[in-house]
Design a protein around this motif. Structure first.
Motif, PDB file in Angstrom:
ATOM      1  N   ALA A  14     -13.849   6.342  -7.438  1.00  0.00           N
ATOM      2  CA  ALA A  14     -12.632   7.159  -7.372  1.00  0.00           C
ATOM      3  C   ALA A  14     -11.454   6.332  -6.872  1.00  0.00           C
ATOM      4  N   TYR A  15     -11.730   5.364  -5.997  1.00  0.00           N
ATOM      5  CA  TYR A  15     -10.661   4.515  -5.473  1.00  0.00           C
ATOM      6  C   TYR A  15     -10.020   3.685  -6.587  1.00  0.00           C
ATOM      7  N   THR A  16     -10.845   3.184  -7.506  1.00  0.00           N
ATOM      8  CA  THR A  16     -10.317   2.383  -8.610  1.00  0.00           C
ATOM      9  C   THR A  16      -9.548   3.246  -9.602  1.00  0.00           C
ATOM     10  N   VAL A  17     -10.111   4.397  -9.929  1.00  0.00           N
ATOM     11  CA  VAL A  17      -9.523   5.254 -10.952  1.00  0.00           C
ATOM     12  C   VAL A  17      -8.207   5.871 -10.490  1.00  0.00           C
ATOM     13  N   THR A  18      -8.119   6.211  -9.211  1.00  0.00           N
ATOM     14  CA  THR A  18      -6.975   6.998  -8.741  1.00  0.00           C
ATOM     15  C   THR A  18      -6.010   6.257  -7.822  1.00  0.00           C
ATOM     16  N   ALA A  19      -6.299   5.001  -7.443  1.00  0.00           N
ATOM     17  CA  ALA A  19      -5.457   4.315  -6.449  1.00  0.00           C
ATOM     18  C   ALA A  19      -4.014   4.156  -6.915  1.00  0.00           C
ATOM     19  N   LEU A  20      -3.798   3.597  -8.095  1.00  0.00           N
ATOM     20  CA  LEU A  20      -2.427   3.392  -8.568  1.00  0.00           C
ATOM     21  C   LEU A  20      -1.705   4.711  -8.845  1.00  0.00           C
ATOM     22  N   PRO A  21      -2.355   5.703  -9.476  1.00  0.00           N
ATOM     23  CA  PRO A  21      -1.685   7.015  -9.606  1.00  0.00           C
ATOM     24  C   PRO A  21      -1.319   7.620  -8.255  1.00  0.00           C
ATOM     25  N   MET A  22      -2.186   7.448  -7.260  1.00  0.00           N
ATOM     26  CA  MET A  22      -1.887   8.003  -5.943  1.00  0.00           C
ATOM     27  C   MET A  22      -0.730   7.256  -5.267  1.00  0.00           C
ATOM     28  N   ALA A  23      -0.586   5.958  -5.555  1.00  0.00           N
ATOM     29  CA  ALA A  23       0.558   5.221  -5.030  1.00  0.00           C
ATOM     30  C   ALA A  23       1.848   5.778  -5.619  1.00  0.00           C
ATOM     31  N   ALA A  24       1.815   6.134  -6.901  1.00  0.00           N
ATOM     32  CA  ALA A  24       2.989   6.754  -7.540  1.00  0.00           C
ATOM     33  C   ALA A  24       3.286   8.108  -6.919  1.00  0.00           C
ATOM     34  N   VAL A  25       2.227   8.853  -6.599  1.00  0.00           N
ATOM     35  CA  VAL A  25       2.403  10.155  -5.936  1.00  0.00           C
ATOM     36  C   VAL A  25       3.067   9.973  -4.577  1.00  0.00           C
ATOM     37  N   MET A  41       5.758   4.338   0.076  1.00  0.00           N
ATOM     38  CA  MET A  41       7.080   4.398  -0.524  1.00  0.00           C
ATOM     39  C   MET A  41       7.693   3.015  -0.581  1.00  0.00           C
ATOM     40  N   GLU A  42       8.536   2.798  -1.559  1.00  0.00           N
ATOM     41  CA  GLU A  42       9.213   1.520  -1.645  1.00  0.00           C
ATOM     42  C   GLU A  42      10.356   1.479  -0.643  1.00  0.00           C
ATOM     43  N   ALA A  43      10.591   0.319  -0.072  1.00  0.00           N
ATOM     44  CA  ALA A  43      11.651   0.174   0.906  1.00  0.00           C
ATOM     45  C   ALA A  43      13.005   0.123   0.225  1.00  0.00           C
ATOM     46  N   SER A  44      14.020   0.603   0.911  1.00  0.00           N
ATOM     47  CA  SER A  44      15.373   0.458   0.407  1.00  0.00           C
ATOM     48  C   SER A  44      15.869  -0.938   0.718  1.00  0.00           C
ATOM     49  N   VAL A  45      17.001  -1.304   0.168  1.00  0.00           N
ATOM     50  CA  VAL A  45      17.497  -2.664   0.386  1.00  0.00           C
ATOM     51  C   VAL A  45      18.448  -2.741   1.569  1.00  0.00           C
ATOM     52  N   THR A  46      18.644  -1.629   2.249  1.00  0.00           N
ATOM     53  CA  THR A  46      19.543  -1.624   3.393  1.00  0.00           C
ATOM     54  C   THR A  46      18.876  -2.283   4.586  1.00  0.00           C
ATOM     55  N   ALA A  47      19.550  -3.268   5.185  1.00  0.00           N
ATOM     56  CA  ALA A  47      18.982  -3.961   6.335  1.00  0.00           C
ATOM     57  C   ALA A  47      18.939  -3.041   7.537  1.00  0.00           C
ATOM     58  N   ARG A  48      17.916  -3.168   8.301  1.00  0.00           N
ATOM     59  CA  ARG A  48      17.765  -2.349   9.491  1.00  0.00           C
ATOM     60  C   ARG A  48      17.250  -3.232  10.615  1.00  0.00           C
ATOM     61  N   PRO A  49      17.801  -3.154  11.821  1.00  0.00           N
ATOM     62  CA  PRO A  49      17.363  -4.039  12.894  1.00  0.00           C
ATOM     63  C   PRO A  49      15.932  -3.742  13.315  1.00  0.00           C
ATOM     64  N   LYS A  50      15.236  -4.797  13.727  1.00  0.00           N
ATOM     65  CA  LYS A  50      13.885  -4.611  14.226  1.00  0.00           C
ATOM     66  C   LYS A  50      13.924  -3.857  15.548  1.00  0.00           C
ATOM     67  N   PRO A  51      12.956  -2.925  15.735  1.00  0.00           N
ATOM     68  CA  PRO A  51      12.912  -2.234  17.010  1.00  0.00           C
ATOM     69  C   PRO A  51      12.436  -3.172  18.107  1.00  0.00           C
ATOM     70  N   THR A  52      12.859  -2.886  19.326  1.00  0.00           N
ATOM     71  CA  THR A  52      12.379  -3.680  20.451  1.00  0.00           C
ATOM     72  C   THR A  52      10.922  -3.340  20.707  1.00  0.00           C
ATOM     73  N   SER A  53      10.256  -4.191  21.502  1.00  0.00           N
ATOM     74  CA  SER A  53       8.833  -4.001  21.767  1.00  0.00           C
ATOM     75  C   SER A  53       8.565  -2.665  22.437  1.00  0.00           C
ATOM     76  N   SER A  54       9.404  -2.300  23.457  1.00  0.00           N
ATOM     77  CA  SER A  54       9.185  -1.041  24.163  1.00  0.00           C
ATOM     78  C   SER A  54       9.455   0.156  23.269  1.00  0.00           C
ATOM     79  N   GLN A  55      10.506   0.042  22.427  1.00  0.00           N
ATOM     80  CA  GLN A  55      10.803   1.139  21.509  1.00  0.00           C
ATOM     81  C   GLN A  55       9.672   1.316  20.507  1.00  0.00           C
ATOM     82  N   ALA A  56       9.152   0.210  19.997  1.00  0.00           N
ATOM     83  CA  ALA A  56       8.072   0.279  19.005  1.00  0.00           C
ATOM     84  C   ALA A  56       6.832   0.919  19.606  1.00  0.00           C
ATOM     85  N   THR A  57       6.549   0.547  20.880  1.00  0.00           N
ATOM     86  CA  THR A  57       5.363   1.097  21.525  1.00  0.00           C
ATOM     87  C   THR A  57       5.472   2.597  21.699  1.00  0.00           C
TER      88      THR A  57
END
Length: 450
Positions: free
Chosen positions: A69-80, A1-17
């Motif tokens: 199949a990866y070449t034929v369907t990769a970009l359509p699957m990204a849209a999906v 999915m494409e990211a939104s433009v809303t800024a979000r703080p980076k998680p801390t190391s322990s939270q990320a883990t």
């Protein structure tokens, strides 16, 4: 999915883990499953060559349709994925794979090669969805500097499945294969030969039916799981590439796609041609040889997890991988096709069946290949921000190298009658990987005309 433009703080190391443990376990199960499906091809190629009476070129259409199949369907699957989200995309991919596995049943009943190829293409399409979603998920779910370690962990699961799949296939499908040697089959009357080959083909029905059921069960489990959607919001804050509107403006990505094209070509040649190559040289357990390549890959993944980034950077690991690939490729071409003295000297203690020196070096390419994929992904996706999903789809298209290079190898082998020297096609593959490791990933802007 494409990211939104809303800024979000980076998680801390322990939270990320803490937040990444459950998703990594779930994605790890997926990597094991599609590793199992993918690396069955190495055993399936010599099996179908016998059952469908194929020459070398026809046999390698297995890899052609599977990876194209990866070449034929990769970009359509990204849209999906942009519409469904990563989690629902994973569910969809598993369902598509289950459909492909079920088509193996009429393929085995009719022994029509075209139906087998259709089933493989659908399996490849399902895997395209999974790869497009799962690989960036692993990159984004924690710190970028340890992305190669996380992908290596997934690689261990993927290639462990690659060890198990040929062994299972050999145990349940390739038992008592001596009766299907070319000389005996040629001596049979046409009707009797067809009956015996049909019996051989029918051995695929139960394994692929079980596979379809497992894929459906896994899809249901993923749907009910607490798998969160990853976010790329924080990646695009204040980067020098905020003004880039197209993924084609990222040289490290485009060159990364080309590198993956060569790399996957080399990886699939190493994993999927070794069985047929060993069969030609009289190796009795040829159906298990893909497991040898995968075992060396797993050992390299484990080493990578220990040393990256503690002692060496992922860029350095990529240089080492390319150099080892060049060395092993040259040794495949030049070493003995009959002597097993290298295996006897180094690996006799394992109790595993010895293989000729040249086949051993094909298997050792697995060691050279292991750290290429986990190194390229974070290098190629660096600073893509909102273009990450599209960049991932483009990288997935690079997997089409797995369709092209085994077929080229088959054409060279069939045309020259020398399967050993045909492995020279690996040299340009590792040469380009070396270029990307040393220079290609550092290029931030395309040269402009003065």
């Amino acid at each position: 999915m494409e990211a939104s433009v809303t800024a979000r703080p980076k998680p801390t190391s322990s939270q990320a883990t803490k937040s990444s443990i459950v998703p990594m376990l779930i994605i790890g199960g997926l990597f094991f499953m599609f590793g199992f499906v993918t690396w069955l091809n190495g055993s399936l190629i010599p099996f179908l060559q016998i059952a469908c009476e194929l020459d070398h070129i026809e046999a390698y259409f297995v890899t052609l349709v599977f990876y194209i199949a990866y070449t034929v369907t990769a970009l359509p699957m990204a849209a999906v994925l942009k519409r469904t989200g990563y989690k629902n995309g994973l569910v969809l991919g598993l369902i598509v794979m289950a459909v492909g596995a079920l088509i193996f049943i009429p393929a085995a009943q009719t022994k029509i090669y075209g139906i087998f190829l259709t089933a493989l293409f659908i399996l490849g399409t399902g895997l395209t969805i999974l790869q497009t979603a799962a690989n960036p998920y692993i990159v984004l779910i924690g710190p970028r500097e340890t992305a190669a370690v996380r992908i290596s962990m997934m690689g261990i699961l993927n290639k462990s499945a690659g060890i198990i799949a040929p062994l299972v296939f050999t145990a349940y499908v390739l038992t008592d294969m001596s009766q299907f040697n070319e000389a005996r089959l040629a001596s049979l009357e046409v009707g009797q030969r067809m009956i015996e080959l049909q019996e051989l083909s029918s051995r695929l029905i139960t394994p692929y039916l079980i596979m379809a059921v497992m894929l459906i069960v896994l899809a249901i489990a993923i749907k009910a799981s607490p798998l969160p959607e990853p976010t790329t919001d924080y990646e695009q804050e204040g980067t020098e590439h905020d003004n880039k509107k197209s993924i084609l403006q990222f040289p490290q990505l485009i060159l990364g796609v080309i590198t993956l094209f060569f790399y996957i070509g080399a990886e699939v040649v190493a994993g999927d041609t070794i069985g047929l190559y060993g069969k030609q040289l009289g190796v009795t357990n040829f159906g298990e040889l893909t497991a040898y390549t995968m075992a060396f890959m797993v050992s390299a993944y484990i080493i990578g997890m220990i040393v990256i980034p503690r002692w060496i950077r992922q860029e350095t690991a990529l240089v080492i991988s390319a150099l080892l690939g060049l060395l092993f490729s040259l040794l495949i071409i030049t070493t003995s096709s009959s002597s097993t003295d290298i295996w006897d000297s180094l690996f006799a203690w394992t109790g595993v069946n010895a293989i000729p020196n040249t086949v051993l070096f094909v298997a050792l390419l697995g060691f050279a290949n292991a750290l290429v994929w986990p190194a390229i992904w974070p290098m190629a996706l660096k600073n893509l921000g909102k273009h990450t999903a599209s960049g991932s789809a483009l990288l997935i298209m690079g997997i089409s190298g797995g369709a092209i290079f085994p077929l080229i190898y088959g054409v060279l082998s069939e045309g020259s009658g020398n399967a050993q020297t045909s492995y020279w096609i690996m040299l340009p593959c590792y040469g380009f990987i070396l270029f990307y490791a040393l220079k290609g990933h550092k290029i931030k802007h395309w040269p402009t005309r003065k």
